[in-house]
Motif scaffolding. Structure first.
Motif, PDB file in Angstrom:
ATOM      1  N   ASP A 112      61.560   9.436  10.597  1.00 13.67           N
ATOM      2  CA  ASP A 112      60.496  10.397  10.304  1.00 13.67           C
ATOM      3  C   ASP A 112      60.419  10.551   8.786  1.00 13.67           C
ATOM      4  N   TYR A 170      65.234  18.570  12.021  1.00 11.52           N
ATOM      5  CA  TYR A 170      63.896  19.161  12.262  1.00 11.52           C
ATOM      6  C   TYR A 170      63.851  19.795  13.655  1.00 11.52           C
ATOM      7  N   ASN A 230      63.768  18.082   6.467  1.00 11.86           N
ATOM      8  CA  ASN A 230      63.520  19.440   6.910  1.00 11.86           C
ATOM      9  C   ASN A 230      64.669  19.757   7.866  1.00 11.86           C
ATOM     10  N   SER A 288      49.779  15.325   6.930  1.00 14.47           N
ATOM     11  CA  SER A 288      49.834  16.795   6.911  1.00 14.47           C
ATOM     12  C   SER A 288      50.420  17.332   5.614  1.00 14.47           C
ATOM     13  N   LYS A 289      51.474  16.706   5.120  1.00 10.67           N
ATOM     14  CA  LYS A 289      52.136  17.251   3.931  1.00 10.67           C
ATOM     15  C   LYS A 289      51.460  16.759   2.647  1.00 10.67           C
ATOM     16  N   VAL A 309      65.305  12.078   9.651  1.00 11.44           N
ATOM     17  CA  VAL A 309      64.280  12.405   8.641  1.00 11.44           C
ATOM     18  C   VAL A 309      64.820  11.820   7.335  1.00 11.44           C
ATOM     19  N   TYR A 355      67.487   9.729  15.675  1.00 15.09           N
ATOM     20  CA  TYR A 355      66.347  10.314  14.942  1.00 15.09           C
ATOM     21  C   TYR A 355      66.811  10.733  13.548  1.00 15.09           C
ATOM     22  N   LYS A 397      45.347  17.023  10.773  1.00 11.74           N
ATOM     23  CA  LYS A 397      46.287  16.651  11.843  1.00 11.74           C
ATOM     24  C   LYS A 397      46.233  15.152  12.164  1.00 11.74           C
ATOM     25  N   THR A 438      52.818  10.976   8.071  1.00  9.79           N
ATOM     26  CA  THR A 438      51.764  11.960   8.349  1.00  9.79           C
ATOM     27  C   THR A 438      50.965  12.268   7.084  1.00  9.79           C
ATOM     28  N   LEU A 482      55.931  11.710  17.743  1.00 16.01           N
ATOM     29  CA  LEU A 482      57.317  12.005  18.137  1.00 16.01           C
ATOM     30  C   LEU A 482      57.383  12.296  19.631  1.00 16.01           C
ATOM     31  N   ALA A 529      58.051  12.156   6.989  1.00 13.54           N
ATOM     32  CA  ALA A 529      56.941  13.099   6.771  1.00 13.54           C
ATOM     33  C   ALA A 529      56.812  13.528   5.299  1.00 13.54           C
ATOM     34  N   TYR A 530      57.943  13.605   4.592  1.00 21.12           N
ATOM     35  CA  TYR A 530      57.901  14.174   3.229  1.00 21.12           C
ATOM     36  C   TYR A 530      58.011  13.112   2.142  1.00 21.12           C
ATOM     37  N   GLY A 536      48.604  14.144  14.354  1.00 20.24           N
ATOM     38  CA  GLY A 536      49.811  14.603  13.672  1.00 20.24           C
ATOM     39  C   GLY A 536      50.984  13.707  14.056  1.00 20.24           C
ATOM     40  N   SER A 537      52.020  13.732  13.204  1.00 22.06           N
ATOM     41  CA  SER A 537      53.193  12.932  13.548  1.00 22.06           C
ATOM     42  C   SER A 537      53.944  13.560  14.712  1.00 22.06           C
ATOM     43  N   GLN A 538      53.726  14.859  14.919  1.00 23.05           N
ATOM     44  CA  GLN A 538      54.381  15.526  16.049  1.00 23.05           C
ATOM     45  C   GLN A 538      53.977  14.865  17.365  1.00 23.05           C
TER      46      GLN A 538
HETATM   47  C1  LIG Z   1      60.173  16.499   9.573  1.00 25.00           C
HETATM   48  C2  LIG Z   1      58.840  16.742  10.181  1.00 25.00           C
HETATM   49  N1  LIG Z   1      58.334  15.822  11.009  1.00 25.00           N
HETATM   50  C3  LIG Z   1      57.142  15.977  11.606  1.00 25.00           C
HETATM   51  C4  LIG Z   1      56.372  17.113  11.381  1.00 25.00           C
HETATM   52  C5  LIG Z   1      55.067  17.248  12.124  1.00 25.00           C
HETATM   53  O1  LIG Z   1      53.975  17.350  11.290  1.00 25.00           O
HETATM   54  P1  LIG Z   1      52.498  16.916  11.734  1.00 25.00           P
HETATM   55  O2  LIG Z   1      52.440  16.884  13.225  1.00 25.00           O
HETATM   56  O3  LIG Z   1      51.610  17.968  11.178  1.00 25.00           O
HETATM   57  O4  LIG Z   1      52.271  15.568  11.162  1.00 25.00           O
HETATM   58  C6  LIG Z   1      56.865  18.113  10.534  1.00 25.00           C
HETATM   59  C7  LIG Z   1      56.102  19.351  10.307  1.00 25.00           C
HETATM   60  O5  LIG Z   1      56.520  20.284   9.694  1.00 25.00           O
HETATM   61  C8  LIG Z   1      58.130  17.924   9.914  1.00 25.00           C
HETATM   62  O6  LIG Z   1      58.666  18.835   9.105  1.00 25.00           O
END
Ligand SMILES: Cc1ncc(COP(=O)(O)O)c(C=O)c1O
Length: 422
Positions: free
Chosen positions: A223, A136, A191, A256-257, A186, A184, A264, A254, A115, A225-226, A110-112
């Motif tokens: 980031d 976020y 988000n 994930s989305k 997004v 940081y 993950k 990521t 991070l 992610a979206y 996951g990108s988490q």
């Molecule tokens: C802005 C942002 N970054 C990172 C993540 C982490 O997502 P993941 O670890 O599933 O890639 C999320 C998850 O909601 C997010 O909203």
């Protein structure tokens, strides 16, 4: 009785994520419509594609054995190469124009995780990180846990306000500046606000980090992610695109989305001299993310299944966004003074009430909303820890998890709760 456990300072700094309250509410009240959860739509998950890919993988014994063995810390080379091609398709450029090779790509759980690892690689307690406010909140939790000092910069529908950032940088003392390590951002459909950072602000941001990186480099953690959930407007170049020497921006993405959070898999494009530290720390965490899903994801990218899926997903979420926005316009009369931002992508709509509103966890609105059967995220949760004068009149709504017909009903319930509290 045994004496108490003596926890580490990190553990003591690590708070309960505010969102866990909402997860609990959603699980305990199955009739609740959650406009709070940032989860993706169950109906969109690529079950068939994953089954076919895993079937194909597991029926070829040599491929299956490779995929079921440990992989490398950095991630499957062929997937890293495919991810670089993927980024170049999004950016309409060559790897050379980004000064990137597959060696600059890392695959994480996951990108988490990326991070977290980047923050561990860069931050000591007391170091300074700047983020948009709001931003976020799970990352804010990481920063708090690591003891970083987080400074917020306000934003609008064009994302983080870089004029404000410039003023903040000018105000920092030399000692604060010497501890500023990360900004940081997004950069696409943030988000929680849905804002997309404008191109002039992307350029301005990079100009600022270059200008202020005198003794040490200040890194932009971008980031994205979206990024791929884009419903209208052009796909703007990443901040990374304005960093042609690959020095100032760590770009994080990521699956994930745009694919499925259950696999993950996140990935990052990092400045070359940042990678070794990240890999050493990742080595300590897990010496490599799940190898089987990396092989499966490679096949999805190569076969075109991924691109097809993203196309369908975008059409589905665009429709859900429109349903939510139409419901807001239908059920919230202008006389209430409530406004919202129209996101061009992502999963969130940011709703702003009059200043007298209290959307917070101890205010009347949230309790009433739960009684009515709907849940939202109080905006105050999305502000950096330690910030003074946190606004309490905002909320984050998500059109990710709720089904299309639930979105309209959810807003109707929210309007009933609002009517009660106004
Ligand atoms: C802005 C942002 N970054 C990172 C993540 C982490 O997502 P993941 O670890 O599933 O890639 C999320 C998850 O909601 C997010 O909203």
């Amino acid at each position: 009785m045994a004496p108490p456990i003596r926890f580490s300072q990190l553990s003591q700094r690590t708070g309960d994520p505010p969102i866990s309250y909402f997860m609990r509410q959603a699980v305990e009240n199955p009739n609740l419509i959650s406009l709070a959860a940032g989860l993706v739509d169950m109906e969109t998950l690529p079950v068939e594609e994953m089954r076919a890919s895993l079937d194909a993988l597991l029926t070829a014994p040599d491929r299956a054995q490779k995929a079921l063995q440990y992989g490398t810390t950095q991630g499957l080379l062929e997937l890293r190469q495919a991810l670089l091609r993927h980024l170049c398709r999004l950016e309409h450029c060559t790897p050379m124009e980004l000064n990137l090779t597959a060696d600059d790509v890392v695959i994480t759980t996951g990108s988490q995780q990326l991070l977290y690892i980047l923050s561990e690689a860069l931050l000591d307690p007391g170091d300074v990180v700047i983020t948009a406010a709001p931003s976020y909140f799970v990352y804010h939790g990481v920063l708090q846990s690591l003891g970083a000092r987080v400074l917020g910069v306000s934003g609008d529908e064009q994302g983080l306000n870089t004029q404000e950032l410039e003023k903040l940088l000018a105000r920092l003392t030399p000692s604060e500046l010497s501890r500023l390590k990360v900004i940081y951002v997004v950069s696409y459909y943030e988000n929680p606000t849905g804002a997309i950072l404008s191109v002039p602000r992307r350029q301005h941001l990079l100009e600022l980090v270059q200008r202020y990186s005198t003794e040490h480099r200040i890194l932009v953690v971008e980031d994205a992610a979206y990024r791929e959930l884009r419903y209208e407007g052009e796909d703007w170049p990443s901040i990374k695109r304005f960093d042609p020497n690959n020095e100032f921006v760590a770009l994080i993405m990521t699956f994930s989305k745009p694919w499925a959070p259950g696999i993950k898999i996140g990935y990052g494009f990092l400045p070359r001299d940042l990678m070794p530290a990240v890999l050493r720390i990742k080595g300590n965490h897990d010496f490599g993310s799940a190898n089987l899903v990396q092989h499966a994801m490679l096949e999805m990218l190569e076969s075109g299944a991924y691109a097809r899926h993203v196309q369908q997903l975008v059409a589905h979420y665009r429709r859900k966004r429109d349903v939510l926005l139409e419901a807001l316009a239908e059920f919230l009369p202008p006389s209430w003074g409530i406004t919202w931002w129209r996101p061009r992508g992502g999963l969130y709509v940011w709703v702003v009430g009059p200043k007298t509103f209290d959307t917070g966890p101890s205010g009347p609105l949230l309790q009433r909303a739960i009684q009515e059967g709907v849940l939202y995220v109080p905006g105050e949760f999305c502000y950096p820890p330690g910030m003074q004068h946190v606004p309490r009149h905002e909320m984050r709504l998500s059109f990710g998890l709720a089904k299309i017909d639930e979105l309209r009903e959810g807003v109707r319930r929210l309007a009933r709760a609002l009517a009660h509290c106004i």
